[in-house]
Motif scaffolding. Sequence first.
Motif, mmCIF file in Angstrom:
data_model
loop_
_atom_site.group_PDB
_atom_site.id
_atom_site.type_symbol
_atom_site.label_atom_id
_atom_site.label_comp_id
_atom_site.label_asym_id
_atom_site.label_seq_id
_atom_site.Cartn_x
_atom_site.Cartn_y
_atom_site.Cartn_z
ATOM 1 N N ALA A 72 -5.629 -5.036 -17.459
ATOM 2 C CA ALA A 72 -5.341 -6.399 -17.928
ATOM 3 C C ALA A 72 -4.861 -7.286 -16.782
ATOM 4 C CB ALA A 72 -4.323 -6.380 -19.071
ATOM 5 N N VAL A 73 -5.578 -7.181 -15.641
ATOM 6 C CA VAL A 73 -5.264 -8.006 -14.469
ATOM 7 C C VAL A 73 -6.578 -8.494 -13.861
ATOM 8 C CG1 VAL A 73 -3.110 -6.810 -13.928
ATOM 9 C CG2 VAL A 73 -5.260 -5.988 -12.931
ATOM 10 N N ARG A 116 -4.992 -5.286 -4.665
ATOM 11 C CA ARG A 116 -3.966 -6.207 -5.153
ATOM 12 C C ARG A 116 -2.864 -5.433 -5.865
ATOM 13 N NH1 ARG A 116 -7.656 -11.054 -7.906
ATOM 14 N NH2 ARG A 116 -8.998 -11.429 -6.082
ATOM 15 N N ARG A 117 -1.651 -5.898 -5.711
ATOM 16 C CA ARG A 117 -0.514 -5.287 -6.389
ATOM 17 C C ARG A 117 -0.636 -5.542 -7.890
ATOM 18 N NH1 ARG A 117 4.797 -4.160 -4.369
ATOM 19 N NH2 ARG A 117 5.885 -2.937 -5.954
ATOM 20 N N TYR A 148 -1.464 -0.435 -6.619
ATOM 21 C CA TYR A 148 -2.460 -1.398 -6.166
ATOM 22 C C TYR A 148 -3.803 -1.014 -6.789
ATOM 23 C CZ TYR A 148 1.082 -2.481 -2.647
ATOM 24 O OH TYR A 148 2.254 -2.831 -2.029
ATOM 25 N N ALA A 149 -4.673 -2.010 -6.945
ATOM 26 C CA ALA A 149 -5.969 -1.747 -7.568
ATOM 27 C C ALA A 149 -7.042 -2.608 -6.924
ATOM 28 C CB ALA A 149 -5.907 -2.022 -9.069
ATOM 29 N N THR A 150 -8.276 -2.113 -6.950
ATOM 30 C CA THR A 150 -9.416 -2.855 -6.420
ATOM 31 C C THR A 150 -10.697 -2.393 -7.101
ATOM 32 O OG1 THR A 150 -10.654 -3.428 -4.423
ATOM 33 C CG2 THR A 150 -9.746 -1.226 -4.515
ATOM 34 N N GLU A 151 -11.655 -3.319 -7.192
ATOM 35 C CA GLU A 151 -12.990 -2.995 -7.679
ATOM 36 C C GLU A 151 -13.948 -3.150 -6.503
ATOM 37 O OE1 GLU A 151 -12.622 -4.117 -12.397
ATOM 38 O OE2 GLU A 151 -13.311 -5.695 -11.040
ATOM 39 N N LEU A 152 -14.542 -2.048 -6.096
ATOM 40 C CA LEU A 152 -15.336 -1.992 -4.878
ATOM 41 C C LEU A 152 -16.523 -2.960 -4.945
ATOM 42 C CD1 LEU A 152 -16.216 1.220 -2.958
ATOM 43 C CD2 LEU A 152 -18.046 -0.389 -3.466
#
Length: 656
Positions: free
Chosen positions: A55-56, A63-64, A73-77
Amino acid sequence: MDDAVTPPRLSFCGGKGGVGKTTCAAAAAVRAASEGSRVLVVSTDPAHSLADALAVELGPDARRVHGARGELYATELDADRALGRWLRVRDQAFHTIASRGTYLDDEDIDRMLSLSFPGVDELVGLIELLRLAKAHPYDEVIVDTAPTGHTLRLLEMPETLARLAQVLNDMHEKHRFLTTSLGGAWAPDAADEVIDDIAREAAELHAILTDRSRASFTWVTLPEELPVRESEDAAEAMAELGIALAVVVVNRVWPVPDRPCARCTPRVSEERTWRLYLARTFAGARVIEMPALLVEPRGPRALLELALAARDAEEPPTPPSGPAPGAAAKSARGFCLPISPSAELVLFGGKGGVGKTSAATAAALALAEERPRDRVLVLSTDPAHSLGDAFAAELSDDEQPVPGAPPNLVARELDAARAWASQRERYRSAIDDLFSSIFRGNMSASYDRIVLEDLLDLAPPGIDELLALVTITEALSPPARYDLVIADTAPTGHTLRLLELPAKALEWVHALMVVVLKYRNVVGLGDFASDLTDFAHQLRGLMALLTDPTRAAFVAVTRPAILPRLETARLVRKLKELEVPLAAILVNAVTEPGCGRCNAAVEVERSELVELSKLAVSQTRSKQLVKARAIYPGPRGANALARWGSAWFTDPRGSF
């Protein structure tokens, strides 16, 4: 060793489409961060839903995640961006190697390197993961992967990189030979360094994947036959790569109903069998069970609650005895998908696990019966096939009739590896003829031959989509010339890759034709040029077909839950951008009233059905949502599929 240079542990989360990989990966990441680890969670699936689960808003940069305890932290490649970054630092060396080892000039090389690469996700996925892992002092990097077939291709990446290094090395060997033979002294240069770097990168990735102290693998499944069987096959394929499963997550374990229920009682009983089977089959791994929730968890707090609810597998409870009331009888309404009688291609797509294959097979049966004079092919292009499972029949890459189906219907599960091997041998023979007739006795030409043969052994990225494209065009062209092809596609991201491929493939064909014509005095034309011309013609025809609403139709399959609904909305927007006609949205597994849980589920699903109805009204030609009721177990075999398909219904009021 100092924390700043300690490599993080990679934790991969894989499984069949729709089993809850993303939710489980996100939940594991939230829990690890809450316990004090510095965590990065990465999605490598081209149809990202990690942002939906957390939900971000996410992008290609880490990103934190606010709202999570600890450092998460999360990212979508972004595969295209990652490939561009990887190529930029090697661009000059690739130009040098290509100019030294081929007949291509700078203009030709620029043309080739500027083209799109289908399958970039698998090509650079592990490389980008390693870069992200080294960019920050993480303790753990948790990877949310694409569904099974494409996850296995991702894990084969070290071997692919090693083959690429070999091709480049063989290409450069011609330059070394010519330099030495002309009396010069050859010395390694920047081009050789790049070749060595790629070979080292391949070795490093392989070492990481096979080192249990540096990488672990969790497989998510459901206590149902098809996901369990696919999990067994995946574990065997991973073992061949030297990779072992550490954890098996049995997700969405159904609770025992509060009273006998036509839907829940048989489900709990059937799941018990598969839960016991999983515990025995994966005795060497830790088996964890996760409960089925009424509402899909979104956001760090809900995901942490799910993670804390995970339990080691125990002896499953026996469901309460006593007869369950029968489901209310429903009158068959007939097949209600709005497919044009002139349709030649119908594609079924959507998020993994929503029931695409069941829907495609049910539709194939109905359409074959409606069009008895037409030759109908139902084709699975998903590398993790389940078409045969749906038909309860043994299927293969050879077209064959389906037991209990109309006689004008045949089915096929595309075997990409076999198809590529066939194409490879065909062109290997062409290479043999070329070099035996034109370059006989030419020592330097022997290096060209080696390079061409190496390239044939290097399976192109996106091979599943590429060969699916070829298969569809061949099926709709003489001599096969089916009147109707129904395609059961891979989950969303790879389906979109397939739909984008005709235009990209045509760019490649045009570029290759320019090169072939430019160097026809060197290599001749032969069958290759004729093949390219024919393929270009087929591609143009397919591109015209895909955007013609009288000849093509796309059916988006989904479920009445928030994550599938959000992904369906993105899919619909992309189809509109590609001008692919959306014939219908089919929402599967709609719950009917029953026990207390079923009644609660009906209320939860109501708002999702309203949003999906709005989407159908605004984007489909029929302006109505097509619905299929939840049944357990799912339909198998032609008769059961036909009955299930005939009970689909449309109701703009959203009620039963």
